[in-house]
Design a protein around this motif. Structure first.
Motif, mmCIF file in Angstrom:
data_model
loop_
_atom_site.group_PDB
_atom_site.id
_atom_site.type_symbol
_atom_site.label_atom_id
_atom_site.label_comp_id
_atom_site.label_asym_id
_atom_site.label_seq_id
_atom_site.Cartn_x
_atom_site.Cartn_y
_atom_site.Cartn_z
ATOM 1 N N GLY A 1 2.792 11.293 3.056
ATOM 2 C CA GLY A 1 2.969 10.200 2.120
ATOM 3 C C GLY A 1 3.513 8.972 2.827
ATOM 4 N N TYR A 2 3.303 7.773 2.199
ATOM 5 C CA TYR A 2 3.808 6.549 2.829
ATOM 6 C C TYR A 2 3.935 5.421 1.822
ATOM 7 C CZ TYR A 2 -0.962 4.618 2.754
ATOM 8 O OH TYR A 2 -2.194 4.132 2.348
ATOM 9 N N PHE A 3 4.746 4.416 2.219
ATOM 10 C CA PHE A 3 4.926 3.166 1.481
ATOM 11 C C PHE A 3 4.912 2.056 2.516
ATOM 12 C CE2 PHE A 3 7.908 -0.195 0.199
ATOM 13 C CZ PHE A 3 7.390 -0.560 -1.043
ATOM 14 N N ASP A 4 4.061 1.045 2.337
ATOM 15 C CA ASP A 4 3.874 0.040 3.378
ATOM 16 C C ASP A 4 3.604 -1.326 2.754
ATOM 17 O OD1 ASP A 4 3.340 -1.390 5.661
ATOM 18 O OD2 ASP A 4 1.489 -0.329 6.159
ATOM 19 N N ASP B 1 15.311 -0.619 -1.613
ATOM 20 C CA ASP B 1 14.154 -0.097 -2.338
ATOM 21 C C ASP B 1 14.406 1.355 -2.702
ATOM 22 O OD1 ASP B 1 12.485 -2.359 -2.260
ATOM 23 O OD2 ASP B 1 11.743 -1.850 -0.267
ATOM 24 N N VAL B 2 13.910 1.777 -3.865
ATOM 25 C CA VAL B 2 14.031 3.165 -4.311
ATOM 26 C C VAL B 2 12.635 3.700 -4.576
ATOM 27 C CG1 VAL B 2 15.103 4.766 -5.924
ATOM 28 C CG2 VAL B 2 16.258 2.617 -5.363
ATOM 29 N N LEU B 3 12.298 4.795 -3.911
ATOM 30 C CA LEU B 3 10.972 5.393 -4.002
ATOM 31 C C LEU B 3 11.078 6.828 -4.494
ATOM 32 C CD1 LEU B 3 9.749 4.427 -0.398
ATOM 33 C CD2 LEU B 3 9.490 3.041 -2.461
ATOM 34 N N THR B 4 9.960 7.338 -4.993
ATOM 35 C CA THR B 4 9.842 8.770 -5.278
ATOM 36 C C THR B 4 8.576 9.292 -4.623
ATOM 37 O OG1 THR B 4 8.650 8.360 -7.356
ATOM 38 C CG2 THR B 4 11.049 8.665 -7.494
ATOM 39 N N ILE B 5 8.585 10.570 -4.301
ATOM 40 C CA ILE B 5 7.377 11.252 -3.863
ATOM 41 C C ILE B 5 7.162 12.439 -4.780
ATOM 42 C CG2 ILE B 5 8.697 12.536 -2.100
ATOM 43 C CD1 ILE B 5 6.016 12.672 -0.498
ATOM 44 N N THR B 6 5.952 12.561 -5.288
ATOM 45 C CA THR B 6 5.573 13.666 -6.159
ATOM 46 C C THR B 6 4.515 14.480 -5.427
ATOM 47 O OG1 THR B 6 5.977 12.292 -8.105
ATOM 48 C CG2 THR B 6 4.690 14.308 -8.431
ATOM 49 N N ASP B 7 4.928 15.624 -4.912
ATOM 50 C CA ASP B 7 4.057 16.422 -4.068
ATOM 51 C C ASP B 7 4.571 17.857 -4.077
ATOM 52 O OD1 ASP B 7 3.206 17.653 -1.345
ATOM 53 O OD2 ASP B 7 2.013 15.810 -1.433
ATOM 54 N N TYR C 1 17.893 11.298 -0.861
ATOM 55 C CA TYR C 1 19.181 11.665 -1.451
ATOM 56 C C TYR C 1 18.991 11.976 -2.919
ATOM 57 C CZ TYR C 1 24.126 11.317 -2.867
ATOM 58 O OH TYR C 1 25.385 11.569 -3.384
ATOM 59 N N ASN C 2 19.212 13.231 -3.272
ATOM 60 C CA ASN C 2 19.230 13.690 -4.662
ATOM 61 C C ASN C 2 18.008 13.249 -5.465
ATOM 62 O OD1 ASN C 2 21.616 14.875 -3.963
ATOM 63 N ND2 ASN C 2 22.931 13.500 -5.135
ATOM 64 N N GLY C 3 16.838 13.537 -4.916
ATOM 65 C CA GLY C 3 15.591 13.347 -5.652
ATOM 66 C C GLY C 3 14.883 12.030 -5.420
ATOM 67 N N HIS C 4 15.497 11.102 -4.674
ATOM 68 C CA HIS C 4 14.875 9.802 -4.442
ATOM 69 C C HIS C 4 14.959 9.418 -2.968
ATOM 70 C CE1 HIS C 4 15.454 9.655 -8.797
ATOM 71 N NE2 HIS C 4 14.563 8.677 -8.836
ATOM 72 N N ILE C 5 14.069 8.543 -2.554
ATOM 73 C CA ILE C 5 14.095 7.975 -1.217
ATOM 74 C C ILE C 5 14.664 6.568 -1.319
ATOM 75 C CG2 ILE C 5 12.674 7.147 0.706
ATOM 76 C CD1 ILE C 5 10.663 9.400 -0.060
ATOM 77 N N TYR C 6 15.696 6.296 -0.536
ATOM 78 C CA TYR C 6 16.315 4.969 -0.512
ATOM 79 C C TYR C 6 15.991 4.314 0.822
ATOM 80 C CZ TYR C 6 18.920 6.623 -4.574
ATOM 81 O OH TYR C 6 19.249 7.112 -5.813
ATOM 82 N N SER C 7 15.441 3.117 0.749
ATOM 83 C CA SER C 7 15.058 2.385 1.949
ATOM 84 C C SER C 7 15.869 1.097 2.038
ATOM 85 C CB SER C 7 13.562 2.059 1.928
ATOM 86 O OG SER C 7 13.216 1.163 2.963
ATOM 87 N N LYS D 1 0.838 -1.195 0.000
ATOM 88 C CA LYS D 1 0.000 0.000 0.000
ATOM 89 C C LYS D 1 0.870 1.241 0.000
ATOM 90 C CE LYS D 1 -3.704 -2.303 2.595
ATOM 91 N NZ LYS D 1 -4.526 -2.303 3.839
ATOM 92 N N THR D 2 0.467 2.215 -0.790
ATOM 93 C CA THR D 2 1.171 3.493 -0.812
ATOM 94 C C THR D 2 0.159 4.609 -0.884
ATOM 95 O OG1 THR D 2 1.352 3.762 -3.219
ATOM 96 C CG2 THR D 2 3.036 2.411 -2.136
ATOM 97 N N SER D 3 0.573 5.796 -0.476
ATOM 98 C CA SER D 3 -0.227 6.975 -0.742
ATOM 99 C C SER D 3 -0.141 7.276 -2.235
ATOM 100 C CB SER D 3 0.279 8.160 0.077
ATOM 101 O OG SER D 3 1.654 8.393 -0.181
ATOM 102 N N ALA D 4 -1.053 8.079 -2.726
ATOM 103 C CA ALA D 4 -1.121 8.359 -4.169
ATOM 104 C C ALA D 4 0.122 9.073 -4.685
ATOM 105 C CB ALA D 4 -2.364 9.189 -4.471
ATOM 106 N N ASN D 5 0.857 9.752 -3.794
ATOM 107 C CA ASN D 5 2.006 10.547 -4.226
ATOM 108 C C ASN D 5 3.338 9.821 -4.100
ATOM 109 O OD1 ASN D 5 2.028 10.558 -1.458
ATOM 110 N ND2 ASN D 5 2.153 12.784 -1.219
ATOM 111 N N VAL D 6 3.316 8.565 -3.662
ATOM 112 C CA VAL D 6 4.551 7.800 -3.476
ATOM 113 C C VAL D 6 4.563 6.597 -4.410
ATOM 114 C CG1 VAL D 6 5.900 6.390 -1.866
ATOM 115 C CG2 VAL D 6 4.878 8.541 -1.096
#
Length: 463
Positions: free
Chosen positions: A400-403, A435-441, A421-427, A41-46
Protein backbone atom coordinates in the motif's frame (compact mmCIF):
# COMPACT_ATOMS: atom_id res chain seq x y z
CA UNK A 1 18.98 12.84 8.72
CA UNK A 2 18.22 14.88 6.75
CA UNK A 3 20.81 17.52 6.02
CA UNK A 4 20.12 20.26 8.48
CA UNK A 5 19.17 23.69 7.17
CA UNK A 6 19.94 26.42 9.65
CA UNK A 7 17.06 28.74 10.42
CA UNK A 8 18.91 31.58 8.68
CA UNK A 9 19.46 29.44 5.56
CA UNK A 10 22.93 30.96 5.28
CA UNK A 11 24.44 27.54 6.02
CA UNK A 12 22.99 24.20 5.00
CA UNK A 13 23.40 21.85 7.90
CA UNK A 14 20.54 19.48 8.87
CA UNK A 15 22.69 18.16 11.76
CA UNK A 16 26.31 19.13 10.61
CA UNK A 17 25.72 16.97 7.56
CA UNK A 18 25.93 19.62 4.86
CA UNK A 19 29.34 20.60 6.10
CA UNK A 20 30.32 17.06 5.14
CA UNK A 21 28.24 16.46 2.03
CA UNK A 22 29.42 16.99 -1.51
CA UNK A 23 32.57 18.81 -0.57
CA UNK A 24 30.74 21.00 1.95
CA UNK A 25 28.43 22.32 -0.75
CA UNK A 26 25.87 24.76 0.55
CA UNK A 27 22.27 23.99 -0.23
CA UNK A 28 19.92 26.96 -0.42
CA UNK A 29 16.22 26.30 -0.77
CA UNK A 30 13.32 28.75 -0.82
CA UNK A 31 11.77 29.51 2.54
CA UNK A 32 8.35 30.47 1.26
CA UNK A 33 5.55 28.14 2.32
CA UNK A 34 5.13 25.50 -0.37
CA UNK A 35 1.89 23.82 -1.35
CA UNK A 36 1.56 20.31 -2.74
CA UNK A 37 -0.01 19.90 -6.11
CA UNK A 38 -3.48 18.43 -6.34
CA UNK A 39 -2.01 15.22 -7.71
CA UNK A 40 -2.54 12.76 -4.84
CA UNK A 41 -2.20 9.06 -5.53
CA UNK A 42 -2.91 6.17 -3.21
CA UNK A 43 -3.30 2.44 -3.45
CA UNK A 44 -6.91 1.24 -3.23
CA UNK A 45 -6.42 0.08 0.37
CA UNK A 46 -5.02 3.35 1.76
CA UNK A 47 -7.08 6.44 2.61
CA UNK A 48 -6.30 9.90 3.98
CA UNK A 49 -8.86 10.26 6.80
CA UNK A 50 -7.70 13.39 8.58
CA UNK A 51 -4.93 15.70 9.59
CA UNK A 52 -4.06 19.22 10.59
CA UNK A 53 -1.89 21.75 8.74
CA UNK A 54 1.04 23.65 10.21
CA UNK A 55 -0.22 26.73 12.01
CA UNK A 56 0.89 29.93 13.71
CA UNK A 57 4.64 30.32 14.23
CA UNK A 58 5.19 26.84 12.74
CA UNK A 59 3.60 27.72 9.40
CA UNK A 60 6.67 29.14 7.64
CA UNK A 61 8.61 27.24 5.01
CA UNK A 62 11.65 26.81 7.26
CA UNK A 63 9.61 25.45 10.20
CA UNK A 64 10.23 21.82 9.27
CA UNK A 65 8.06 19.22 10.97
CA UNK A 66 10.24 16.32 12.13
CA UNK A 67 9.78 13.20 14.24
CA UNK A 68 6.80 11.84 16.18
CA UNK A 69 6.15 10.09 19.50
CA UNK A 70 2.89 8.86 21.02
CA UNK A 71 1.42 8.37 24.47
CA UNK A 72 -2.18 7.47 25.26
CA UNK A 73 -4.44 9.84 23.33
CA UNK A 74 -1.61 12.24 22.49
CA UNK A 75 0.86 12.65 19.64
CA UNK A 76 4.03 14.72 19.95
CA UNK A 77 5.59 16.28 16.86
CA UNK A 78 9.00 17.87 16.68
CA UNK A 79 9.60 20.95 14.55
CA UNK A 80 12.62 23.13 13.86
CA UNK A 81 10.76 25.87 15.75
CA UNK A 82 9.81 23.71 18.76
CA UNK A 83 7.19 20.99 19.27
CA UNK A 84 3.42 20.44 19.22
CA UNK A 85 1.19 18.25 21.38
CA UNK A 86 -1.95 16.92 19.66
CA UNK A 87 -5.06 15.31 21.09
CA UNK A 88 -5.68 12.26 18.85
CA UNK A 89 -8.58 10.71 20.71
CA UNK A 90 -10.44 11.16 17.43
CA UNK A 91 -7.64 10.34 14.95
CA UNK A 92 -9.54 11.83 12.02
CA UNK A 93 -9.69 15.19 13.80
CA UNK A 94 -6.44 15.79 15.67
CA UNK A 95 -6.49 18.96 17.75
CA UNK A 96 -3.63 21.11 18.99
CA UNK A 97 -3.35 20.98 22.78
CA UNK A 98 -0.25 23.15 23.02
CA UNK A 99 2.61 24.42 20.92
CA UNK A 100 5.99 25.25 22.43
CA UNK A 101 8.34 27.60 20.59
CA UNK A 102 11.91 26.47 21.23
CA UNK A 103 13.88 26.70 17.97
CA UNK A 104 16.67 24.26 17.11
CA UNK A 105 17.56 21.53 14.66
CA UNK A 106 16.09 18.91 14.59
CA UNK A 107 14.04 18.71 17.76
CA UNK A 108 13.55 14.96 17.43
CA UNK A 109 11.26 13.90 20.25
CA UNK A 110 10.59 11.05 22.69
CA UNK A 111 8.36 10.76 25.76
CA UNK A 112 8.50 8.90 29.08
CA UNK A 113 5.76 9.42 31.64
CA UNK A 114 5.58 13.16 32.31
CA UNK A 115 8.85 13.87 30.51
CA UNK A 116 9.52 14.92 26.93
CA UNK A 117 13.02 14.91 25.45
CA UNK A 118 14.22 17.00 22.49
CA UNK A 119 17.43 16.55 20.49
CA UNK A 120 19.30 19.74 19.59
CA UNK A 121 21.90 19.38 16.84
CA UNK A 122 22.67 23.04 16.30
CA UNK A 123 25.22 25.20 18.05
CA UNK A 124 23.37 27.90 20.02
CA UNK A 125 24.38 30.86 22.13
CA UNK A 126 22.87 29.13 25.19
CA UNK A 127 20.45 26.37 26.21
CA UNK A 128 17.58 28.88 26.35
CA UNK A 129 14.58 28.59 24.04
CA UNK A 130 15.37 32.18 23.04
CA UNK A 131 18.96 31.39 22.04
CA UNK A 132 20.35 32.35 18.65
CA UNK A 133 22.45 30.26 16.27
CA UNK A 134 26.17 30.20 17.05
CA UNK A 135 29.16 28.85 15.15
CA UNK A 136 30.45 25.46 16.43
CA UNK A 137 33.95 26.92 16.80
CA UNK A 138 32.82 29.08 19.75
CA UNK A 139 33.66 27.32 23.03
CA UNK A 140 30.60 28.65 24.87
CA UNK A 141 28.16 27.35 22.21
CA UNK A 142 25.57 24.86 23.49
CA UNK A 143 23.81 21.86 21.96
CA UNK A 144 22.47 18.60 23.36
CA UNK A 145 19.25 17.47 25.09
CA UNK A 146 16.37 19.55 26.43
CA UNK A 147 13.89 18.06 28.92
CA UNK A 148 10.32 19.28 29.40
CA UNK A 149 7.75 18.42 32.07
CA UNK A 150 4.51 17.59 30.21
CA UNK A 151 2.36 16.64 33.20
CA UNK A 152 0.17 19.55 32.16
CA UNK A 153 -0.20 19.02 28.40
CA UNK A 154 -1.50 22.54 27.94
CA UNK A 155 1.51 24.12 29.66
CA UNK A 156 4.74 22.14 29.19
CA UNK A 157 7.66 23.38 31.30
CA UNK A 158 11.31 23.41 30.30
CA UNK A 159 13.14 21.91 33.29
CA UNK A 160 16.61 20.75 32.29
CA UNK A 161 19.30 20.78 29.61
CA UNK A 162 22.29 18.49 29.14
CA UNK A 163 25.13 19.45 26.82
CA UNK A 164 26.52 16.57 24.77
CA UNK A 165 29.60 16.34 22.56
CA UNK A 166 28.77 17.23 18.93
CA UNK A 167 25.15 17.88 19.95
CA UNK A 168 22.28 15.42 19.61
CA UNK A 169 21.18 14.66 16.08
CA UNK A 170 18.91 11.89 17.38
CA UNK A 171 18.44 10.14 20.67
CA UNK A 172 17.05 6.77 21.74
CA UNK A 173 15.13 6.21 24.96
CA UNK A 174 16.38 3.08 26.76
CA UNK A 175 14.69 1.76 29.94
CA UNK A 176 16.94 0.73 32.80
CA UNK A 177 17.33 -2.90 33.86
CA UNK A 178 14.34 -3.38 36.15
CA UNK A 179 14.71 -5.51 39.21
CA UNK A 180 12.04 -8.16 39.83
CA UNK A 181 8.87 -6.56 41.13
CA UNK A 182 10.30 -3.07 40.88
CA UNK A 183 9.46 -0.12 38.64
CA UNK A 184 12.03 1.53 36.45
CA UNK A 185 14.08 4.05 38.38
CA UNK A 186 15.71 5.70 35.40
CA UNK A 187 15.80 5.91 31.65
CA UNK A 188 18.85 6.35 29.48
CA UNK A 189 19.17 8.43 26.35
CA UNK A 190 21.60 7.09 23.77
CA UNK A 191 22.65 10.28 22.01
CA UNK A 192 23.82 9.98 18.40
CA UNK A 193 25.88 12.79 16.90
CA UNK A 194 28.56 13.22 14.31
CA UNK A 195 30.52 15.65 12.15
CA UNK A 196 33.60 16.52 14.24
CA UNK A 197 36.18 19.07 13.14
CA UNK A 198 39.52 20.24 14.52
CA UNK A 199 38.14 23.74 14.98
CA UNK A 200 35.20 22.64 17.13
CA UNK A 201 36.27 22.74 20.81
CA UNK A 202 33.48 20.41 21.95
CA UNK A 203 33.43 18.17 18.88
CA UNK A 204 36.95 17.24 17.91
CA UNK A 205 37.90 14.17 15.87
CA UNK A 206 37.91 11.31 16.27
CA UNK A 207 34.29 11.12 17.42
CA UNK A 208 33.67 7.38 17.12
CA UNK A 209 31.34 7.28 20.09
CA UNK A 210 27.92 8.07 21.50
CA UNK A 211 26.95 9.94 24.67
CA UNK A 212 24.73 8.27 27.26
CA UNK A 213 22.52 10.44 29.47
CA UNK A 214 20.96 8.94 32.60
CA UNK A 215 17.65 10.47 33.70
CA UNK A 216 16.50 9.51 37.24
CA UNK A 217 12.70 9.43 36.98
CA UNK A 218 12.20 10.67 40.55
CA UNK A 219 14.50 13.65 39.94
CA UNK A 220 14.85 14.34 36.21
CA UNK A 221 16.61 17.65 36.86
CA UNK A 222 19.66 15.64 37.97
CA UNK A 223 20.03 14.06 34.52
CA UNK A 224 23.63 13.95 33.30
CA UNK A 225 26.02 12.27 30.89
CA UNK A 226 27.25 9.08 32.57
CA UNK A 227 29.37 7.57 29.80
CA UNK A 228 30.72 8.18 26.30
CA UNK A 229 31.51 4.70 24.96
CA UNK A 230 33.73 4.40 21.90
CA UNK A 231 31.95 2.15 19.40
CA UNK A 232 34.60 2.25 16.68
CA UNK A 233 38.10 2.09 18.19
CA UNK A 234 39.47 1.43 14.70
CA UNK A 235 37.65 4.45 13.25
CA UNK A 236 34.90 2.54 11.44
CA UNK A 237 34.22 2.63 7.72
CA UNK A 238 35.93 5.75 6.41
CA UNK A 239 37.29 4.86 2.98
CA UNK A 240 34.48 3.15 1.08
CA UNK A 241 33.91 4.77 -2.29
CA UNK A 242 30.62 6.66 -2.54
CA UNK A 243 30.06 7.26 1.18
CA UNK A 244 28.01 10.35 1.95
CA UNK A 245 30.19 10.75 5.05
CA UNK A 246 32.68 8.48 6.85
CA UNK A 247 31.81 6.90 10.17
CA UNK A 248 32.28 9.40 13.00
CA UNK A 249 29.73 8.01 15.45
CA UNK A 250 26.14 6.97 14.76
CA UNK A 251 23.18 8.61 13.13
CA UNK A 252 20.51 6.53 14.79
CA UNK A 253 20.16 3.63 17.24
CA UNK A 254 17.14 1.39 17.84
CA UNK A 255 16.95 -0.82 20.93
CA UNK A 256 15.12 -4.09 21.67
CA UNK A 257 15.32 -4.04 25.49
CA UNK A 258 13.86 -7.51 26.07
CA UNK A 259 16.83 -9.01 24.25
CA UNK A 260 19.38 -6.46 25.49
CA UNK A 261 19.97 -5.75 21.82
CA UNK A 262 20.49 -2.62 19.78
CA UNK A 263 20.94 -1.94 16.08
CA UNK A 264 22.97 1.08 15.10
CA UNK A 265 22.91 2.91 11.78
CA UNK A 266 26.33 4.51 11.98
CA UNK A 267 27.01 6.47 8.80
CA UNK A 268 29.36 4.00 7.08
CA UNK A 269 28.53 0.96 9.22
CA UNK A 270 25.55 -1.08 10.35
CA UNK A 271 26.06 -2.66 13.78
CA UNK A 272 24.49 -4.84 16.44
CA UNK A 273 25.19 -4.03 20.08
CA UNK A 274 24.87 -5.82 23.40
CA UNK A 275 23.20 -3.35 25.80
CA UNK A 276 22.91 -5.65 28.82
CA UNK A 277 25.07 -3.07 30.60
CA UNK A 278 23.05 0.03 29.72
CA UNK A 279 25.90 2.43 30.40
CA UNK A 280 28.47 0.45 28.43
CA UNK A 281 26.99 -0.95 25.20
CA UNK A 282 29.35 -3.07 23.10
CA UNK A 283 29.38 -3.58 19.33
CA UNK A 284 29.12 -7.31 18.64
CA UNK A 285 29.00 -7.33 14.84
CA UNK A 286 29.47 -4.87 11.97
CA UNK A 287 28.54 -4.82 8.29
CA UNK A 288 29.12 -2.48 5.37
CA UNK A 289 27.40 -2.34 1.98
CA UNK A 290 28.84 -1.04 -1.29
CA UNK A 291 25.39 0.28 -2.24
CA UNK A 292 24.89 2.24 0.99
CA UNK A 293 25.98 5.88 1.13
CA UNK A 294 24.71 6.70 4.64
CA UNK A 295 23.42 4.18 7.21
CA UNK A 296 20.54 6.24 8.58
CA UNK A 297 18.18 4.20 10.76
CA UNK A 298 17.28 0.70 11.89
CA UNK A 299 14.05 -1.19 12.64
CA UNK A 300 13.79 -4.66 14.20
CA UNK A 301 11.03 -7.09 13.30
CA UNK A 302 8.65 -8.18 16.06
CA UNK A 303 10.83 -11.06 17.28
CA UNK A 304 14.14 -9.27 17.10
CA UNK A 305 15.45 -11.69 14.48
CA UNK A 306 15.70 -9.22 11.58
CA UNK A 307 16.82 -5.64 11.06
CA UNK A 308 15.79 -3.22 8.32
CA UNK A 309 18.50 -0.60 7.75
CA UNK A 310 17.85 2.49 5.64
CA UNK A 311 20.27 4.27 3.32
CA UNK A 312 19.74 8.03 3.18
CA UNK A 313 21.51 8.59 -0.12
CA UNK A 314 21.74 12.33 -0.82
CA UNK A 315 20.98 13.25 2.79
CA UNK A 316 17.24 13.65 2.29
CA UNK A 317 17.40 16.65 -0.03
CA UNK A 318 18.08 14.91 -3.35
CA UNK A 319 15.76 13.17 -5.82
CA UNK A 320 16.95 9.55 -5.69
CA UNK A 321 13.68 7.69 -6.36
CA UNK A 322 14.24 7.37 -10.09
CA UNK A 323 15.42 4.95 -12.74
CA UNK A 324 18.87 6.49 -12.91
CA UNK A 325 19.54 5.82 -9.23
CA UNK A 326 18.05 2.34 -9.40
CA UNK A 327 16.40 0.03 -6.84
CA UNK A 328 19.46 -0.81 -4.73
CA UNK A 329 20.61 2.69 -3.71
CA UNK A 330 18.72 5.04 -1.39
CA UNK A 331 16.83 1.94 -0.32
CA UNK A 332 16.22 -0.34 2.66
CA UNK A 333 18.34 -3.42 3.29
CA UNK A 334 16.81 -6.41 5.06
CA UNK A 335 19.13 -8.44 7.27
CA UNK A 336 18.41 -11.63 9.17
CA UNK A 337 20.18 -12.06 12.52
CA UNK A 338 21.80 -15.50 12.38
CA UNK A 339 23.92 -16.67 15.32
CA UNK A 340 24.37 -13.07 16.37
CA UNK A 341 25.55 -11.96 12.93
CA UNK A 342 23.85 -9.79 10.31
CA UNK A 343 23.09 -11.72 7.12
CA UNK A 344 22.01 -9.66 4.10
CA UNK A 345 18.83 -10.89 2.36
CA UNK A 346 17.46 -8.18 0.04
CA UNK A 347 16.82 -4.52 -0.79
CA UNK A 348 13.48 -2.73 -0.79
CA UNK A 349 12.69 0.56 -2.50
CA UNK A 350 9.37 2.14 -3.47
CA UNK A 351 8.42 0.98 -6.99
CA UNK A 352 7.27 4.43 -8.21
CA UNK A 353 9.72 6.81 -9.87
CA UNK A 354 9.39 10.36 -8.56
CA UNK A 355 9.97 13.60 -10.45
CA UNK A 356 13.38 15.36 -10.48
CA UNK A 357 11.79 18.08 -8.29
CA UNK A 358 10.99 15.72 -5.41
CA UNK A 359 13.48 14.96 -2.64
CA UNK A 360 12.96 11.26 -2.05
CA UNK A 361 14.87 8.54 -0.20
CA UNK A 362 14.25 5.94 2.52
CA UNK A 363 13.49 7.53 5.91
CA UNK A 364 11.72 6.85 9.22
CA UNK A 365 9.16 4.09 9.73
CA UNK A 366 7.78 1.55 12.20
CA UNK A 367 6.31 -1.93 12.38
CA UNK A 368 2.61 -2.60 11.97
CA UNK A 369 1.82 -5.05 14.80
CA UNK A 370 0.58 -8.14 12.97
CA UNK A 371 1.24 -11.49 14.61
CA UNK A 372 3.36 -13.80 12.51
CA UNK A 373 4.15 -11.21 9.83
CA UNK A 374 6.78 -8.53 9.31
CA UNK A 375 5.06 -5.43 7.90
CA UNK A 376 6.38 -1.91 8.06
CA UNK A 377 5.09 1.57 7.28
CA UNK A 378 7.75 4.02 6.17
CA UNK A 379 8.26 7.66 5.15
CA UNK A 380 10.02 8.48 1.86
CA UNK A 381 9.95 12.30 1.97
CA UNK A 382 8.21 13.39 -1.26
CA UNK A 383 7.99 9.74 -2.23
CA UNK A 384 5.17 9.64 0.32
CA UNK A 385 4.29 6.78 2.65
CA UNK A 386 4.86 3.13 1.80
CA UNK A 387 3.49 0.04 3.55
CA UNK A 388 5.53 -3.06 2.76
CA UNK A 389 5.83 -6.71 3.83
CA UNK A 390 9.23 -8.29 4.54
CA UNK A 391 7.98 -11.54 6.12
CA UNK A 392 9.97 -13.24 3.37
CA UNK A 393 13.28 -11.48 3.94
CA UNK A 394 14.41 -12.29 0.42
CA UNK A 395 11.31 -10.97 -1.34
CA UNK A 396 9.93 -7.78 0.30
CA UNK A 397 6.93 -6.23 -1.46
CA UNK A 398 4.83 -3.08 -1.17
CA UNK A 399 1.20 -3.61 -0.17
CA UNK A 400 0.00 0.00 0.00
CA UNK A 401 1.04 3.64 -0.47
CA UNK A 402 0.12 7.32 -0.22
CA UNK A 403 1.91 9.78 -2.52
CA UNK A 404 1.34 13.50 -3.08
CA UNK A 405 2.57 15.42 -6.10
CA UNK A 406 5.67 17.65 -5.95
CA UNK A 407 5.76 20.83 -3.89
CA UNK A 408 5.35 24.09 -5.77
CA UNK A 409 7.56 26.09 -5.60
CA UNK A 410 10.24 23.44 -5.19
CA UNK A 411 11.19 22.98 -1.54
CA UNK A 412 12.32 20.40 0.98
CA UNK A 413 9.21 18.47 1.92
CA UNK A 414 7.29 15.25 2.18
CA UNK A 415 6.90 12.70 4.94
CA UNK A 416 9.70 12.80 7.50
CA UNK A 417 8.25 10.03 9.67
CA UNK A 418 5.36 7.61 9.15
CA UNK A 419 4.36 5.45 12.12
CA UNK A 420 1.51 3.06 12.92
CA UNK A 421 -0.19 3.74 16.24
CA UNK A 422 -3.41 2.18 17.50
CA UNK A 423 -5.12 1.55 14.18
CA UNK A 424 -3.91 4.57 12.20
CA UNK A 425 -0.84 5.73 10.31
CA UNK A 426 0.46 9.16 11.33
CA UNK A 427 2.73 10.98 8.91
CA UNK A 428 4.76 14.03 9.90
CA UNK A 429 4.88 16.05 6.69
CA UNK A 430 7.72 18.57 6.67
CA UNK A 431 5.68 21.32 5.02
CA UNK A 432 2.04 20.33 5.44
CA UNK A 433 1.75 19.24 9.08
CA UNK A 434 0.22 16.03 10.40
CA UNK A 435 -1.53 13.54 8.09
CA UNK A 436 -3.64 10.62 9.34
CA UNK A 437 -4.08 7.57 7.11
CA UNK A 438 -5.73 4.18 7.33
CA UNK A 439 -4.98 0.94 5.54
CA UNK A 440 -7.71 -1.63 5.02
CA UNK A 441 -6.12 -4.92 4.07
CA UNK A 442 -6.46 -8.49 5.31
CA UNK A 443 -2.71 -8.56 5.97
CA UNK A 444 -2.78 -5.53 8.27
CA UNK A 445 -6.35 -5.54 9.64
CA UNK A 446 -5.46 -7.63 12.74
CA UNK A 447 -3.22 -4.79 13.93
CA UNK A 448 -6.22 -2.48 14.42
CA UNK A 449 -7.17 -4.22 17.68
CA UNK A 450 -3.73 -3.78 19.24
CA UNK A 451 -3.57 -0.89 21.67
CA UNK A 452 -0.30 0.61 22.83
CA UNK A 453 0.16 2.96 25.78
CA UNK A 454 3.25 4.60 24.35
CA UNK A 455 5.28 4.55 21.14
CA UNK A 456 8.83 5.80 20.81
CA UNK A 457 9.75 4.01 17.61
CA UNK A 458 13.45 3.67 18.44
CA UNK A 459 12.47 1.72 21.57
CA UNK A 460 10.95 -1.51 20.29
CA UNK A 461 9.07 -4.13 22.27
CA UNK A 462 7.64 -7.44 21.11
CA UNK A 463 3.89 -7.03 20.53
Amino acid sequence: MPIQLRRSFVVSRFGRAALILAGAAVLVLPVLPAQASGDVKTSANVKLVGGIPKQGPFKSGDAYDTDLAFQGDYAYQGNYHGFTIYDIKNPAKPAVVSRVTCPAAQNDVSVQGDLLFLSVDESLTSDSCKAEAETPSVKSAWEGIRIFDISDKKRPKYIKSIETACGSHTHTLVPDKKRAGKKSEAVYLYVSSYGPAKGYPDCKPPHDRISIVKVPLSKPTSAKVVSRPVLFPDGGNEKQEGLLAPTTGCHDITVFPEKDLAAGACMGDGVLMDISDREHPKVTTRVTDENFAFWHSATFNNTGTKVVFTDELGGGVVATCNAATGPQRGADAVYDIVDGRLTFKSYYKIPRNQSPDENCVAHNGSLIPVKGRDIMVQAWYQGGVSIWDFTDSSAPAEIGYFDRGPLKPQNLGGSWSAYYYNGHIYSSDIQRGLDVLTITDQRTDPAATKRLKVLNTQTQYAY
